[in-house]
Design a protein around this motif. Sequence first.
Motif, PDB file in Angstrom:
ATOM      1  N   VAL A 297       0.854  -1.192   0.000  1.00 33.32           N
ATOM      2  CA  VAL A 297       0.000   0.000   0.000  1.00 33.32           C
ATOM      3  C   VAL A 297       0.888   1.239   0.000  1.00 33.32           C
ATOM      4  N   PRO A 298       0.605   2.246  -0.848  1.00 35.44           N
ATOM      5  CA  PRO A 298       1.475   3.430  -0.906  1.00 35.44           C
ATOM      6  C   PRO A 298       1.279   4.337   0.301  1.00 35.44           C
ATOM      7  N   THR A 299       2.220   5.245   0.496  1.00 38.21           N
ATOM      8  CA  THR A 299       2.081   6.237   1.555  1.00 38.21           C
ATOM      9  C   THR A 299       0.922   7.181   1.255  1.00 38.21           C
ATOM     10  N   CYS A 300       0.309   7.705   2.308  1.00 41.59           N
ATOM     11  CA  CYS A 300      -0.784   8.664   2.127  1.00 41.59           C
ATOM     12  C   CYS A 300      -0.306  10.105   2.302  1.00 41.59           C
ATOM     13  N   SER A 301       1.003  10.300   2.500  1.00 43.56           N
ATOM     14  CA  SER A 301       1.544  11.635   2.737  1.00 43.56           C
ATOM     15  C   SER A 301       2.352  12.119   1.540  1.00 43.56           C
ATOM     16  N   TYR A 302       2.098  13.355   1.116  1.00 44.86           N
ATOM     17  CA  TYR A 302       2.850  13.921  -0.005  1.00 44.86           C
ATOM     18  C   TYR A 302       4.300  14.248   0.389  1.00 44.86           C
ATOM     19  N   ARG A 303       4.610  14.205   1.689  1.00 47.20           N
ATOM     20  CA  ARG A 303       5.938  14.570   2.158  1.00 47.20           C
ATOM     21  C   ARG A 303       6.964  13.441   2.013  1.00 47.20           C
ATOM     22  N   MET A 304       6.545  12.275   1.569  1.00 56.85           N
ATOM     23  CA  MET A 304       7.450  11.130   1.511  1.00 56.85           C
ATOM     24  C   MET A 304       8.210  11.016   0.197  1.00 56.85           C
ATOM     25  N   GLY A 305       8.046  11.980  -0.695  1.00 50.43           N
ATOM     26  CA  GLY A 305       8.815  11.998  -1.934  1.00 50.43           C
ATOM     27  C   GLY A 305       8.310  11.067  -3.017  1.00 50.43           C
ATOM     28  N   SER A 306       7.108  10.542  -2.854  1.00 49.62           N
ATOM     29  CA  SER A 306       6.539   9.637  -3.853  1.00 49.62           C
ATOM     30  C   SER A 306       5.455  10.353  -4.652  1.00 49.62           C
ATOM     31  N   LYS A 307       5.448  10.128  -5.970  1.00 51.70           N
ATOM     32  CA  LYS A 307       4.414  10.736  -6.817  1.00 51.70           C
ATOM     33  C   LYS A 307       3.083  10.014  -6.666  1.00 51.70           C
ATOM     34  N   ASN A 308       3.125   8.707  -6.481  1.00 48.35           N
ATOM     35  CA  ASN A 308       1.901   7.923  -6.349  1.00 48.35           C
ATOM     36  C   ASN A 308       1.575   7.740  -4.870  1.00 48.35           C
ATOM     37  N   ILE A 309       0.660   8.538  -4.371  1.00 52.13           N
ATOM     38  CA  ILE A 309       0.272   8.484  -2.969  1.00 52.13           C
ATOM     39  C   ILE A 309      -1.232   8.263  -2.880  1.00 52.13           C
ATOM     40  N   GLY A 310      -1.688   7.789  -1.734  1.00 54.36           N
ATOM     41  CA  GLY A 310      -3.126   7.587  -1.571  1.00 54.36           C
ATOM     42  C   GLY A 310      -3.434   6.638  -0.439  1.00 54.36           C
ATOM     43  N   TYR A 311      -4.702   6.354  -0.277  1.00 53.89           N
ATOM     44  CA  TYR A 311      -5.193   5.407   0.723  1.00 53.89           C
ATOM     45  C   TYR A 311      -5.628   4.126   0.015  1.00 53.89           C
TER      46      TYR A 311
END
Length: 319
Positions: A297-311
């Motif tokens: 499951v991807p991170t839900c925070s935009y601060r983690m440096g990932s373009k694909n984020i979400g719940y």
Amino acid sequence: MFHLFYLTRLKTVFELTKHKLNEYIYYCLVLLLAFTIIYNEWLVYSLYASKWPTLYCGNEKFCKTILLVADPQILGEERENVIARWDSDRYLFNTYGRALQHVNPDNVIFMGDLIDEGSLADQKTFERYLYRFSKIFFFKNTVPLASKNVIFIPGDNDIGGDEEIVIREKVDRFHLYFGLPGVIEYEKIEFIMVNQLIDSMPKNTNLTNRTNSVKIMFSHIPLTTKWTKFTDKVLNEFNSEFIFSAHDHSSFNFISDIKKRKHTFVQRLGHNTFDEMSSAQWRFGQQSSNSVSEIIVPTCSYRMGSKNIGYGVLTIGKR
């Protein structure tokens, strides 16, 4: 009796035009500021949420929905300034609130790395982080935060284990404030929480009745991307066909052969552009013998440096 009058200098056409133009610029700037605030604090979240997939289960008589929250990592006081912390907190508050409203889940599972500097914090700092976490994710600040419908898994940022040694005091503190996950049974569904950071798994109390329930394993650290003795141990104990994990901040589906301990299929799960959001859904059926599917499951925070984020949203239906 005296009468006093002022006859002011008449303004030229240029001066009148300049005065009116200044008024228009002022009003335009006020409107632009108001629109920017409304767009960034409300409209953009509602716009993107409107494109989220419609939830589908396949069985109206039995359908359970689980909201998966991975790596929120609320920012710490040591590495980030107050404005960055406020902005990140507001983002998580707005997105989680809309996800909760959209899904209306039966269960919520927080999949670790709840607090970015949780393992480094002293007791007073940790309690401040806990207060912020409770406000962001709509919890009453009561201990523990876990309940029948809300489950927390510790991550390396919460208790250590990635670049620092895990000590018992940090593990005990996490369990004190967030609860102690194990096996949660829910209408013939078993949620099995394991912790590779300390090689910990719950006791299997359903050894003689494995086929009558759906077993789904949850881990902060992925179990099959780097196969270990702990991976063998938990899969042999619980015979789970599906694992949900986090930590990597991106989303993949790894199908592995348990006996050969290697991947047989790798699928990237990513539809994060505005036009593709409604297509961000995948269906999984029963695995073949000796196979396990691990969905990260991807991170839900935009601060983690990932373009694909979400719940993540998991719907479970039975035939």
